[in-house]
Design a protein around this motif. Sequence first.
Motif: not given
Length: 110
Positions: A3-5, A20-32
């Motif tokens: 899943e993280p991949t 950091y941008g990837i970390i933020q976007e993953v949080g947004t796309l996965s709805e936290g």
Amino acid sequence: MREPTFWILTALVKQARHGYGIIQEVGTLSEGQVTLQAGTLYAALDRLHAEGLVAVDRDEKVDGRDRRYYRLTEGGTAALAAETERLARISRTAATQLAAVRPDLGPATA
């Protein structure tokens, strides 16, 4: 694909991003639902780079700090597309099975 991949590759579809941008976007796309730690992210990026799924787009210095931007490669796009289709296929199978016993949980009908 873990899943993280999946989420890392998805975060890079539209544009190159730094860690950091990837970390933020993953949080947004996965709805936290997925929160990446820096160590996990950079280990995954190293592996994905070695596998040819992501490439270094550029390096920048911002406020005295180095930033490395990563982008999705053609191989990464193909791998993500294949995983997306696999997930859709198994979701359809599960929905069909659920519909047999619980019509309210089955596939939507138009």
